[in-house]
Enzyme design. Structure first.
Site, PDB file in Angstrom:
ATOM      1  N   CYS A 297      40.502  32.465 -16.409  1.00  0.00           N
ATOM      2  CA  CYS A 297      40.631  32.306 -17.861  1.00  0.00           C
ATOM      3  C   CYS A 297      39.353  31.783 -18.522  1.00  0.00           C
ATOM      4  O   CYS A 297      39.283  31.705 -19.747  1.00  0.00           O
ATOM      5  CB  CYS A 297      41.797  31.366 -18.166  1.00  0.00           C
ATOM      6  SG  CYS A 297      43.297  31.807 -17.282  1.00  0.00           S
TER       7      CYS A 297
ATOM      8  N   HIS B  46      41.528  25.579 -25.528  1.00  0.00           N
ATOM      9  CA  HIS B  46      42.063  26.511 -24.537  1.00  0.00           C
ATOM     10  C   HIS B  46      43.551  26.707 -24.811  1.00  0.00           C
ATOM     11  O   HIS B  46      44.044  27.821 -24.776  1.00  0.00           O
ATOM     12  CB  HIS B  46      41.812  25.978 -23.133  1.00  0.00           C
ATOM     13  CG  HIS B  46      42.144  26.959 -22.058  1.00  0.00           C
ATOM     14  ND1 HIS B  46      41.590  28.224 -22.015  1.00  0.00           N
ATOM     15  CD2 HIS B  46      42.966  26.874 -20.978  1.00  0.00           C
ATOM     16  CE1 HIS B  46      42.058  28.873 -20.962  1.00  0.00           C
ATOM     17  NE2 HIS B  46      42.900  28.085 -20.316  1.00  0.00           N
TER      18      HIS B  46
ATOM     19  N   GLU C  31      44.224  18.820 -21.878  1.00  0.00           N
ATOM     20  CA  GLU C  31      43.146  19.130 -22.820  1.00  0.00           C
ATOM     21  C   GLU C  31      43.127  18.104 -23.949  1.00  0.00           C
ATOM     22  O   GLU C  31      42.049  17.666 -24.386  1.00  0.00           O
ATOM     23  CB  GLU C  31      43.289  20.536 -23.388  1.00  0.00           C
ATOM     24  CG  GLU C  31      42.106  20.933 -24.257  1.00  0.00           C
ATOM     25  CD  GLU C  31      42.097  22.390 -24.656  1.00  0.00           C
ATOM     26  OE1 GLU C  31      41.047  22.861 -25.155  1.00  0.00           O
ATOM     27  OE2 GLU C  31      43.129  23.075 -24.484  1.00  0.00           O
TER      28      GLU C  31
ATOM     29  N   LYS D 217      45.561  31.145 -29.306  1.00  0.00           N
ATOM     30  CA  LYS D 217      46.499  31.754 -28.361  1.00  0.00           C
ATOM     31  C   LYS D 217      47.936  31.701 -28.893  1.00  0.00           C
ATOM     32  O   LYS D 217      48.794  32.435 -28.398  1.00  0.00           O
ATOM     33  CB  LYS D 217      46.425  31.058 -26.999  1.00  0.00           C
ATOM     34  CG  LYS D 217      45.148  31.334 -26.207  1.00  0.00           C
ATOM     35  CD  LYS D 217      45.210  30.678 -24.837  1.00  0.00           C
ATOM     36  CE  LYS D 217      43.952  30.934 -24.018  1.00  0.00           C
ATOM     37  NZ  LYS D 217      42.772  30.205 -24.513  1.00  0.00           N
TER      38      LYS D 217
ATOM     39  N   HIS E 259      47.654  34.735 -24.283  1.00  0.00           N
ATOM     40  CA  HIS E 259      46.538  34.370 -23.418  1.00  0.00           C
ATOM     41  C   HIS E 259      45.921  35.642 -22.842  1.00  0.00           C
ATOM     42  O   HIS E 259      46.530  36.313 -22.016  1.00  0.00           O
ATOM     43  CB  HIS E 259      47.036  33.447 -22.304  1.00  0.00           C
ATOM     44  CG  HIS E 259      45.938  32.812 -21.509  1.00  0.00           C
ATOM     45  ND1 HIS E 259      44.619  33.185 -21.630  1.00  0.00           N
ATOM     46  CD2 HIS E 259      45.969  31.829 -20.567  1.00  0.00           C
ATOM     47  CE1 HIS E 259      43.888  32.454 -20.808  1.00  0.00           C
ATOM     48  NE2 HIS E 259      44.680  31.626 -20.153  1.00  0.00           N
TER      49      HIS E 259
ATOM     50  N   PHE F 215      42.036  28.958 -13.646  1.00  0.00           N
ATOM     51  CA  PHE F 215      42.581  28.681 -12.323  1.00  0.00           C
ATOM     52  C   PHE F 215      41.436  28.423 -11.341  1.00  0.00           C
ATOM     53  O   PHE F 215      40.346  28.990 -11.463  1.00  0.00           O
ATOM     54  CB  PHE F 215      43.408  29.863 -11.827  1.00  0.00           C
ATOM     55  CG  PHE F 215      44.795  29.946 -12.415  1.00  0.00           C
ATOM     56  CD1 PHE F 215      45.272  28.997 -13.305  1.00  0.00           C
ATOM     57  CD2 PHE F 215      45.637  31.000 -12.080  1.00  0.00           C
ATOM     58  CE1 PHE F 215      46.547  29.082 -13.840  1.00  0.00           C
ATOM     59  CE2 PHE F 215      46.917  31.099 -12.609  1.00  0.00           C
ATOM     60  CZ  PHE F 215      47.371  30.147 -13.485  1.00  0.00           C
TER      61      PHE F 215
END
Length: 414
Positions: free
Chosen positions: A164, A304, A315, A336, A341, A400
């Protein structure tokens, strides 16, 4: 070190094909999340996604009709977004400058639709029926490769594959190539198209996806107390970066300046961010240091913000670590909430939105923010865009494997 300008933008997103269409939808707080049409999702626990609703690979004069069948959708998205950005920039790539212009476009997963399709063909009809274009369809660097072939750019050509964080790493690495003098201009961003049975089943098995099948428009709700997972999206976001003085000399329109970039690792877990957002906080600190700007100048963070419990919590904690009490004064939003996403394309799309937010003095909202979470207690620009002329903005991407990437943009003052 040389300064780096953003001079061209290209977007293919669930909010629409084209920068103007996607940006207008984002400003208005419209969603691109709907029931899946790409395949029959009957019987799937998750039946919603953020598909590109209006994509025509021939509409942007980027792909010849005979070439479409040779490219997986993620490559088609990248080519169209890239040509959009190059034309928007007005940059001419000629024999004289081609070796100083590069391409850096990545994807998180790559040609999964083609892999699933041609594996079925192999099993049902045998190896002789597999297309000779299969490998070029699916390998991730062919997004950059096809853009290079189409534009004639002969400079640095590569791609990030960092889940991502891919789009942000790609733009950041391209920025560094210009800053260090290895290139004068770069076409950079991210692309993805993985709305397939295997992808949806896989993320669902991880319990990562929202299951609000009956209310897709309200399924992605970053930072909201009732968030229950992210929505798989697709598309591409590409920017043209140029050395600042060269861009000025040719009279280019400059959207914003890329002022800083950093990447690091949580070194913690395959999928879960490091507790308390320690890794993300350090990455933001490093990017701000690279930019050489005061924290007080940051007026906007494109988060994010995936709509998953730990990502949004950590976050938020990371932003507090970096900015202290001033964190509550910074406007933060997750686009998002509208686009879903986009995995490897997310950072590219969000970089475009961040540059436009600085140029226009308009911050896109976090929609579906209805029930505040006492653990996520910052200003998430809830539900409606806001007029703010920020001096600088941060765009966060965390992937990830614990890979983190942060870009810092400055408003261009002309």
């Amino acid at each position: 070190m040389r300064r780096v300008a953003v001079t061209g933008l290209g977007l293919i997103s669930p909010l629409g094909s084209g920068v103007d269409k996607s940006w207008a939808a984002a400003r208005e707080g419209r969603t691109g999340i709907r029931a899946i049409t790409r395949f029959d999702a009957t019987g799937f626990p998750v039946r919603i996604a953020a598909e590109v609703p209006d994509f025509d690979p021939l509409a942007w004069d980027a792909i010849d009709k005979k070439e479409v069948k040779k490219m997986d959708l993620f490559i088609q998205y990248a080519l169209c977004a890239a040509m959009m950005a190059v034309r928007d920039s007005g940059l001419e790539i000629t024999e004289a400058n081609a070796e100083r212009v590069g391409v850096y476009i990545g994807a998180g997963i790559g040609g999964l639709p083609a892999i699933e399709h041609w594996h079925t063909v192999l099993k049902e009809k045998g190896p002789d029926r597999v297309t000779p274009f299969f490998i070029p369809m699916v390998i991730i660097n062919l997004a950059s490769g096809q853009v290079s072939i189409r534009t004639g750019a002969k400079g640095p050509n590569s791609c990030a594959v960092t889940a991502c964080a891919t789009g942000t790493h790609s733009i950041g690495d391209a920025y560094r190539l210009i800053k260090s003098g290895e290139a004068d201009a770069m076409i950079a961003g991210g692309t993805e198209s993985t709305i397939t049975p295997l992808c949806v089943a896989g993320f669902n098995a991880m319990k990562a996806l929202s299951t609000r099948n009956d209310d897709p428009a309200r399924a992605s709700r970053p930072f909201d107390k009732d968030r229950d997972g992210f929505i798989v999206g697709e598309g591409s976001g590409v920017v043209v970066l140029e050395e600042m003085e060269a861009a000025k000399r040719r009279g280019a329109r400059i959207y914003a300046e890329v002022a800083g970039y950093a990447m690091n690792s949580d070194a913690f877990h395959m999928t879960t961010p490091s507790p308390d957002g320690v890794g993300a906080a350090k990455c933001m600190e490093l990017a701000l240091r690279d930019a050489g700007i005061a924290k007080a100048d940051v007026g906007y963070i494109n988060a994010h913000g995936t709509s998953t419990y730990y990502n949004d919590l950590y976050e938020t904690m990371a932003i507090k670590r970096v900015f202290g009490e001033d964190a509550k004064k910074i406007a933060i939003s997750s686009t998002k909430s509208m686009t879903g996403h986009l995995l490897g394309a997310a950072g590219g799309v969000e970089a475009v939105f961040t540059a436009l937010a600085l140029r226009d003095g308009v911050l896109p909202p976090t929609i579906n923010y209805d029930t505040p979470d006492h653990e996520c207690d910052l200003d998430y620009v809830p539900n409606a865009a806001r007029d703010v002329k920020a001096k600088a903005a941060v765009s966060n991407s965390f992937g990830f494997g614990g890979t983190n990437a942060v870009l810092v943009f400055k408003r261009f003052e002309g």
